[in-house]
Design an enzyme around this catalytic site. Structure first.
Site, PDB file in Angstrom:
ATOM      1  CG  HIS A   1       6.273 -29.301  61.915  1.00  0.00           C
ATOM      2  ND1 HIS A   1       7.383 -28.645  62.389  1.00  0.00           N
ATOM      3  CD2 HIS A   1       6.690 -30.066  60.878  1.00  0.00           C
ATOM      4  CE1 HIS A   1       8.430 -29.011  61.660  1.00  0.00           C
ATOM      5  NE2 HIS A   1       8.034 -29.868  60.740  1.00  0.00           N
TER       6      HIS A   1
ATOM      7  CD  GLU B   1      10.196 -26.325  61.684  1.00  0.00           C
ATOM      8  OE1 GLU B   1       9.377 -25.879  60.859  1.00  0.00           O
ATOM      9  OE2 GLU B   1      11.194 -27.005  61.349  1.00  0.00           O
TER      10      GLU B   1
ATOM     11  CG  ASN C   1       6.280 -28.579  56.377  1.00  0.00           C
ATOM     12  OD1 ASN C   1       5.789 -27.478  56.097  1.00  0.00           O
ATOM     13  ND2 ASN C   1       6.736 -28.872  57.586  1.00  0.00           N
TER      14      ASN C   1
ATOM     15  CD  GLU D   1       8.368 -34.107  60.436  1.00  0.00           C
ATOM     16  OE1 GLU D   1       8.662 -34.137  59.240  1.00  0.00           O
ATOM     17  OE2 GLU D   1       8.039 -33.075  61.022  1.00  0.00           O
TER      18      GLU D   1
ATOM     19  N   GLY E   1      15.899 -30.465  59.261  1.00  0.00           N
ATOM     20  CA  GLY E   1      16.646 -29.331  58.727  1.00  0.00           C
ATOM     21  C   GLY E   1      18.125 -29.350  59.083  1.00  0.00           C
TER      22      GLY E   1
ATOM     23  CE  LYS F   1      10.132 -27.707  57.793  1.00  0.00           C
ATOM     24  NZ  LYS F   1      11.183 -28.086  58.712  1.00  0.00           N
TER      25      LYS F   1
ATOM     26  CB  SER G   1      17.633 -34.501  56.921  1.00  0.00           C
ATOM     27  OG  SER G   1      17.823 -33.348  57.723  1.00  0.00           O
TER      28      SER G   1
HETATM   29  P1  PGA Z   1      13.425 -31.296  56.633  1.00  0.00           P
HETATM   30  O1  PGA Z   1      12.027 -30.962  57.362  1.00  0.00           O
HETATM   31  O2  PGA Z   1      13.110 -32.285  55.544  1.00  0.00           O
HETATM   32  O3  PGA Z   1      13.883 -29.958  56.080  1.00  0.00           O
HETATM   33  O4  PGA Z   1      14.319 -31.852  57.663  1.00  0.00           O
HETATM   34  C1  PGA Z   1      11.064 -31.951  57.612  1.00  0.00           C
HETATM   35  C2  PGA Z   1       9.901 -31.351  58.365  1.00  0.00           C
HETATM   36  O5  PGA Z   1      10.123 -30.509  59.245  1.00  0.00           O
HETATM   37  O6  PGA Z   1       8.722 -31.693  58.099  1.00  0.00           O
END
Ligand code: PGA
Length: 251
Positions: free
Chosen positions: A95, A97, A9, A165, A171, A11, A210
Protein backbone atom coordinates in the site's frame (compact mmCIF):
# COMPACT_ATOMS: atom_id res chain seq x y z
CA UNK A 1 -16.72 -12.37 -16.69
CA UNK A 2 -14.51 -11.68 -13.67
CA UNK A 3 -16.20 -11.63 -10.29
CA UNK A 4 -16.14 -8.25 -8.56
CA UNK A 5 -14.29 -7.90 -5.29
CA UNK A 6 -15.02 -5.12 -2.84
CA UNK A 7 -12.35 -4.91 -0.15
CA UNK A 8 -12.37 -2.56 2.82
CA UNK A 9 -9.05 -1.26 4.09
CA UNK A 10 -9.73 0.05 7.58
CA UNK A 11 -6.16 1.36 7.96
CA UNK A 12 -5.27 2.32 11.57
CA UNK A 13 -8.88 2.69 12.66
CA UNK A 14 -11.23 0.83 14.99
CA UNK A 15 -10.40 -0.40 18.45
CA UNK A 16 -11.74 -3.87 19.14
CA UNK A 17 -15.16 -2.84 20.44
CA UNK A 18 -15.67 -0.56 17.45
CA UNK A 19 -14.40 -3.20 15.05
CA UNK A 20 -16.88 -5.71 16.42
CA UNK A 21 -19.77 -3.25 16.09
CA UNK A 22 -18.83 -2.28 12.54
CA UNK A 23 -18.49 -5.90 11.48
CA UNK A 24 -21.80 -6.93 13.03
CA UNK A 25 -23.54 -4.04 11.29
CA UNK A 26 -21.96 -4.94 7.97
CA UNK A 27 -23.01 -8.58 8.27
CA UNK A 28 -26.62 -7.45 8.73
CA UNK A 29 -26.43 -5.35 5.59
CA UNK A 30 -24.73 -7.69 3.15
CA UNK A 31 -25.28 -11.24 4.20
CA UNK A 32 -27.64 -12.08 1.37
CA UNK A 33 -25.42 -10.62 -1.36
CA UNK A 34 -24.31 -12.99 -4.06
CA UNK A 35 -21.67 -12.89 -6.77
CA UNK A 36 -19.34 -10.39 -5.10
CA UNK A 37 -16.27 -11.24 -3.06
CA UNK A 38 -16.43 -9.14 0.09
CA UNK A 39 -13.26 -8.65 2.12
CA UNK A 40 -12.55 -6.56 5.21
CA UNK A 41 -9.05 -5.72 6.38
CA UNK A 42 -9.12 -4.54 10.00
CA UNK A 43 -5.98 -3.67 11.97
CA UNK A 44 -4.00 -6.67 13.26
CA UNK A 45 -5.41 -6.33 16.77
CA UNK A 46 -8.98 -6.78 15.56
CA UNK A 47 -8.42 -9.72 13.20
CA UNK A 48 -9.22 -12.41 15.70
CA UNK A 49 -12.45 -10.97 17.13
CA UNK A 50 -13.66 -9.88 13.68
CA UNK A 51 -13.00 -13.35 12.32
CA UNK A 52 -15.26 -14.84 14.98
CA UNK A 53 -18.14 -12.71 13.70
CA UNK A 54 -17.67 -13.30 9.98
CA UNK A 55 -16.69 -16.98 10.10
CA UNK A 56 -20.04 -18.30 8.93
CA UNK A 57 -20.88 -15.34 6.68
CA UNK A 58 -19.90 -14.47 3.12
CA UNK A 59 -17.45 -11.81 4.33
CA UNK A 60 -13.79 -12.78 4.19
CA UNK A 61 -10.85 -11.54 6.21
CA UNK A 62 -7.70 -9.77 5.09
CA UNK A 63 -4.80 -8.04 6.79
CA UNK A 64 -3.16 -4.77 5.79
CA UNK A 65 0.46 -5.88 5.81
CA UNK A 66 2.82 -8.69 6.86
CA UNK A 67 6.54 -9.36 7.16
CA UNK A 68 8.29 -11.75 4.83
CA UNK A 69 10.14 -13.80 7.44
CA UNK A 70 8.43 -16.77 9.04
CA UNK A 71 9.34 -16.11 12.69
CA UNK A 72 12.18 -14.96 14.92
CA UNK A 73 13.79 -11.82 16.27
CA UNK A 74 11.83 -9.22 14.31
CA UNK A 75 10.31 -7.14 17.09
CA UNK A 76 6.95 -5.71 16.21
CA UNK A 77 6.47 -7.68 13.01
CA UNK A 78 3.71 -10.10 12.03
CA UNK A 79 4.28 -13.11 9.80
CA UNK A 80 2.01 -14.52 7.14
CA UNK A 81 1.50 -17.68 9.19
CA UNK A 82 0.14 -15.61 12.06
CA UNK A 83 -2.39 -14.05 9.71
CA UNK A 84 -3.50 -17.46 8.50
CA UNK A 85 -3.93 -18.54 12.13
CA UNK A 86 -6.25 -15.55 12.69
CA UNK A 87 -8.44 -16.61 9.76
CA UNK A 88 -7.05 -14.31 7.07
CA UNK A 89 -7.40 -15.29 3.45
CA UNK A 90 -6.01 -12.06 1.97
CA UNK A 91 -3.27 -9.57 2.73
CA UNK A 92 -2.76 -6.11 1.27
CA UNK A 93 0.86 -5.68 0.18
CA UNK A 94 2.67 -2.53 -0.91
CA UNK A 95 0.00 0.00 0.00
CA UNK A 96 1.29 3.49 -0.79
CA UNK A 97 1.13 4.42 2.91
CA UNK A 98 3.52 1.54 3.66
CA UNK A 99 5.80 2.67 0.86
CA UNK A 100 5.69 6.30 1.97
CA UNK A 101 5.73 6.19 5.78
CA UNK A 102 7.57 2.92 6.37
CA UNK A 103 10.01 2.99 3.50
CA UNK A 104 8.87 -0.21 1.82
CA UNK A 105 10.81 -0.84 -1.36
CA UNK A 106 9.83 -2.86 -4.41
CA UNK A 107 12.25 -5.50 -3.14
CA UNK A 108 10.49 -5.73 0.27
CA UNK A 109 7.17 -5.93 -1.53
CA UNK A 110 8.45 -8.65 -3.83
CA UNK A 111 9.53 -10.72 -0.81
CA UNK A 112 6.24 -10.15 0.99
CA UNK A 113 4.24 -11.29 -2.02
CA UNK A 114 6.38 -14.40 -2.33
CA UNK A 115 5.93 -15.32 1.33
CA UNK A 116 2.22 -14.54 1.31
CA UNK A 117 1.67 -16.93 -1.59
CA UNK A 118 3.84 -19.58 0.11
CA UNK A 119 1.70 -19.55 3.25
CA UNK A 120 -1.52 -19.67 1.23
CA UNK A 121 -2.59 -16.03 1.51
CA UNK A 122 -3.89 -14.11 -1.48
CA UNK A 123 -1.91 -10.88 -1.81
CA UNK A 124 -3.64 -7.70 -2.94
CA UNK A 125 -0.73 -5.82 -4.49
CA UNK A 126 -1.13 -2.03 -4.58
CA UNK A 127 0.53 0.23 -7.12
CA UNK A 128 0.00 3.86 -8.09
CA UNK A 129 1.63 7.17 -8.87
CA UNK A 130 1.96 10.40 -6.89
CA UNK A 131 0.54 13.69 -8.11
CA UNK A 132 4.02 14.91 -9.09
CA UNK A 133 4.65 11.77 -11.09
CA UNK A 134 1.28 12.11 -12.80
CA UNK A 135 1.83 15.77 -13.64
CA UNK A 136 5.26 14.98 -15.04
CA UNK A 137 3.66 12.39 -17.33
CA UNK A 138 5.29 9.43 -15.58
CA UNK A 139 2.21 7.49 -14.49
CA UNK A 140 2.67 4.57 -16.88
CA UNK A 141 6.37 4.24 -16.18
CA UNK A 142 5.84 4.29 -12.39
CA UNK A 143 3.01 1.77 -12.43
CA UNK A 144 4.87 -0.52 -14.81
CA UNK A 145 8.00 -0.32 -12.63
CA UNK A 146 6.08 -1.17 -9.46
CA UNK A 147 4.38 -4.13 -11.12
CA UNK A 148 7.65 -5.47 -12.48
CA UNK A 149 9.45 -4.96 -9.15
CA UNK A 150 6.78 -6.83 -7.24
CA UNK A 151 6.20 -9.61 -9.75
CA UNK A 152 9.70 -10.65 -10.75
CA UNK A 153 10.41 -14.31 -9.95
CA UNK A 154 7.02 -14.96 -8.40
CA UNK A 155 5.40 -18.36 -8.67
CA UNK A 156 1.66 -19.05 -8.53
CA UNK A 157 1.17 -15.59 -10.00
CA UNK A 158 -2.46 -16.33 -10.79
CA UNK A 159 -3.18 -16.13 -7.05
CA UNK A 160 -2.32 -12.44 -6.90
CA UNK A 161 -4.92 -9.67 -6.99
CA UNK A 162 -3.91 -6.17 -8.06
CA UNK A 163 -5.07 -2.73 -6.97
CA UNK A 164 -4.42 0.47 -8.86
CA UNK A 165 -4.50 3.30 -6.36
CA UNK A 166 -3.37 6.69 -7.65
CA UNK A 167 -1.84 8.20 -4.52
CA UNK A 168 -3.31 11.65 -5.16
CA UNK A 169 -6.78 10.09 -5.00
CA UNK A 170 -6.33 8.31 -1.67
CA UNK A 171 -8.19 9.93 1.20
CA UNK A 172 -8.44 13.21 -0.70
CA UNK A 173 -11.96 12.96 -2.08
CA UNK A 174 -10.49 13.19 -5.59
CA UNK A 175 -11.20 10.20 -7.78
CA UNK A 176 -9.49 9.38 -11.03
CA UNK A 177 -11.63 9.90 -14.11
CA UNK A 178 -13.12 6.45 -14.71
CA UNK A 179 -11.75 6.29 -18.25
CA UNK A 180 -8.26 7.31 -17.08
CA UNK A 181 -8.29 4.71 -14.32
CA UNK A 182 -9.48 2.13 -16.82
CA UNK A 183 -6.59 2.87 -19.14
CA UNK A 184 -4.10 2.23 -16.33
CA UNK A 185 -5.90 -1.01 -15.47
CA UNK A 186 -5.47 -2.01 -19.11
CA UNK A 187 -1.80 -1.14 -18.92
CA UNK A 188 -1.36 -3.32 -15.80
CA UNK A 189 -3.19 -6.21 -17.47
CA UNK A 190 -1.01 -5.79 -20.55
CA UNK A 191 2.24 -5.82 -18.55
CA UNK A 192 1.15 -8.95 -16.69
CA UNK A 193 0.28 -10.67 -19.96
CA UNK A 194 3.36 -9.60 -21.89
CA UNK A 195 6.07 -9.74 -19.23
CA UNK A 196 4.69 -12.40 -16.88
CA UNK A 197 2.79 -14.68 -19.23
CA UNK A 198 -0.42 -14.39 -17.27
CA UNK A 199 -3.90 -14.87 -18.69
CA UNK A 200 -5.35 -11.37 -18.70
CA UNK A 201 -8.93 -12.58 -18.64
CA UNK A 202 -8.43 -14.04 -15.17
CA UNK A 203 -6.52 -11.16 -13.58
CA UNK A 204 -8.51 -9.09 -11.11
CA UNK A 205 -7.53 -5.43 -10.80
CA UNK A 206 -9.29 -3.32 -8.18
CA UNK A 207 -9.44 0.46 -8.23
CA UNK A 208 -8.79 2.40 -5.02
CA UNK A 209 -8.83 6.09 -4.13
CA UNK A 210 -11.86 7.86 -2.64
CA UNK A 211 -14.33 5.23 -3.81
CA UNK A 212 -17.75 5.91 -2.30
CA UNK A 213 -21.36 4.99 -3.02
CA UNK A 214 -21.77 8.01 -5.31
CA UNK A 215 -18.91 7.10 -7.68
CA UNK A 216 -18.75 3.31 -7.36
CA UNK A 217 -21.14 2.57 -10.20
CA UNK A 218 -19.36 4.50 -12.92
CA UNK A 219 -16.01 3.08 -11.83
CA UNK A 220 -17.29 -0.49 -11.75
CA UNK A 221 -18.81 -0.06 -15.21
CA UNK A 222 -15.34 0.28 -16.74
CA UNK A 223 -14.19 -2.74 -18.71
CA UNK A 224 -11.00 -3.36 -16.76
CA UNK A 225 -12.05 -2.38 -13.23
CA UNK A 226 -12.85 -5.57 -11.35
CA UNK A 227 -13.74 -4.16 -7.97
CA UNK A 228 -12.63 -1.60 -5.42
CA UNK A 229 -10.27 -1.24 -2.53
CA UNK A 230 -12.14 1.12 -0.26
CA UNK A 231 -10.54 3.07 2.59
CA UNK A 232 -12.53 5.80 4.32
CA UNK A 233 -15.93 4.68 3.03
CA UNK A 234 -15.39 1.17 4.44
CA UNK A 235 -15.52 2.56 7.97
CA UNK A 236 -19.24 3.14 7.61
CA UNK A 237 -21.20 -0.13 7.43
CA UNK A 238 -24.08 1.34 5.47
CA UNK A 239 -21.88 3.14 2.92
CA UNK A 240 -19.65 0.13 2.43
CA UNK A 241 -22.71 -2.10 2.04
CA UNK A 242 -24.06 0.31 -0.57
CA UNK A 243 -20.87 -0.05 -2.62
CA UNK A 244 -21.13 -3.83 -2.35
CA UNK A 245 -24.76 -3.71 -3.48
CA UNK A 246 -23.78 -1.61 -6.49
CA UNK A 247 -21.20 -4.25 -7.40
CA UNK A 248 -23.87 -6.92 -7.01
CA UNK A 249 -26.17 -4.97 -9.32
CA UNK A 250 -28.71 -4.53 -6.55
CA UNK A 251 -28.98 -0.77 -6.48
P1 PGA B 1 -9.62 5.93 0.42
O1 PGA B 1 -8.41 4.88 0.62
O2 PGA B 1 -10.79 5.14 -0.09
O3 PGA B 1 -9.86 6.48 1.81
O4 PGA B 1 -9.15 6.94 -0.55
C1 PGA B 1 -8.17 3.84 -0.29
C2 PGA B 1 -6.94 3.08 0.12
O5 PGA B 1 -5.97 3.70 0.58
O6 PGA B 1 -6.90 1.83 0.02
Amino acid sequence: MRKFMIAGNWKMNKENDEAIDLTAELVKNVNDIKNVDIVICPPFTALFPVNKIIKSTIIELGAQNMFYEEKGAFTGEISGNFLVSCGCKYVIIGHSERRKYFGESDNDINKKIKRAVEVGLIPILCVGETLEQREAGHTEEVVRGEIIGAMENQVNKEKIIFAYEPIWAIGTGKTAQPADANSIHKLIRGVLEADFEMNGDNIRILYGGSVKPSNAEILLQQSDIDGSLVGGASLDAKGFADIIKIAAGES
